[in-house]
Write an enzyme that holds these catalytic residues in place. Structure first.
Site, PDB file in Angstrom:
ATOM      1  CG  HIS A 273      -2.477  42.394  44.603  1.00  0.00           C
ATOM      2  ND1 HIS A 273      -2.884  43.458  43.820  1.00  0.00           N
ATOM      3  CD2 HIS A 273      -2.394  41.330  43.769  1.00  0.00           C
ATOM      4  CE1 HIS A 273      -3.035  43.067  42.578  1.00  0.00           C
ATOM      5  NE2 HIS A 273      -2.751  41.773  42.509  1.00  0.00           N
TER       6      HIS A 273
ATOM      7  CD  GLU B 137      -2.242  35.817  39.325  1.00  0.00           C
ATOM      8  OE1 GLU B 137      -2.474  34.642  39.698  1.00  0.00           O
ATOM      9  OE2 GLU B 137      -3.073  36.737  39.385  1.00  0.00           O
TER      10      GLU B 137
END
Length: 203
Positions: free
Chosen positions: A8, A82
């Site tokens: 990201h 994550e």
């Protein structure tokens, strides 16, 4: 099949160097938005039918910006978050990394090692494998599968999964914001990493 795993864009946590693994997490910073726009230009030559992402805000925003610019759909999916930092959530990199990345390095020999309050290696790999397989199964083999995810998750999964990468590689290679790891293969045949953050790799 060609698979692109993309980190990201930049967030306030990245700038402050604090661990933030759990959704929704912070949005993109202004720099992160610019990075997402630039990412679309870098992907313009790929045969992409959709952009997938984790459900974390920073990944979803990055994917949505790129998908809109490319004129393709954006789909959020489970499994691409994550690696869960557990008790280390919110700590500075300096305080968290020995327990966070240190545990991940143990996964090369002990997949049952667990980040304090977080995931084990077996749990992480199982949910990430399933998410990748889900994307691949719904992507035309002639297209490029694209997933926007997170640095530790991408680095650990790719280094552990690709036939041409190893523990030493995982210790020395991170991934910049909107950096790309490109792999070729399939869940059934296995994967080979062909480039990492724009650097070509030996097969």
């Amino acid at each position: 099949m060609r698979l692109l795993l993309i980190r990201h864009g930049e967030t306030a946590d990245n700038v402050a160097q604090t661990i933030g693994s759990r959704p929704p997490g912070p949005p993109l910073s202004p720099v992160g938005v610019d990075q997402a726009r630039a990412l679309a230009g870098r992907l313009a030559g790929e045969p992409i039918a959709a952009v997938h992402s984790s459900r974390a805000l920073r990944a979803a925003e990055t994917a949505a910006v790129a998908a809109a610019a490319l004129g393709v759909p954006h789909h959020e999916l489970d499994g691409m978050l994550e690696i869960d930092a557990g008790d280390l959530e919110g700590l500075s990199y300096a305080d968290a990394l020995p327990g966070y990345m240190g545990t991940m390095q143990k996964w090369w020999t002990d997949r049952d090692a667990r980040i304090p309050g977080g995931e084990s290696g077996s749990e992480f790999v199982a949910r990430y494998d399933a998410a990748v397989a889900s994307v691949v199964s719904t992507t035309d083999p002639a297209s490029t599968a694209v997933i926007v995810s997170h640095e530790a998750a991408i680095c650990v999964w790719a280094a552990n999964t690709a036939d041409n990468l190893d523990a030493e590689f995982s210790r020395t290679h991170g991934l910049r914001n909107t950096g790309v790891v490109a792999l070729e293969g399939s869940p059934d045949r296995g994967w080979v990493a062909v480039s990492w953050d724009d650097d070509l790799l030996s097969r």
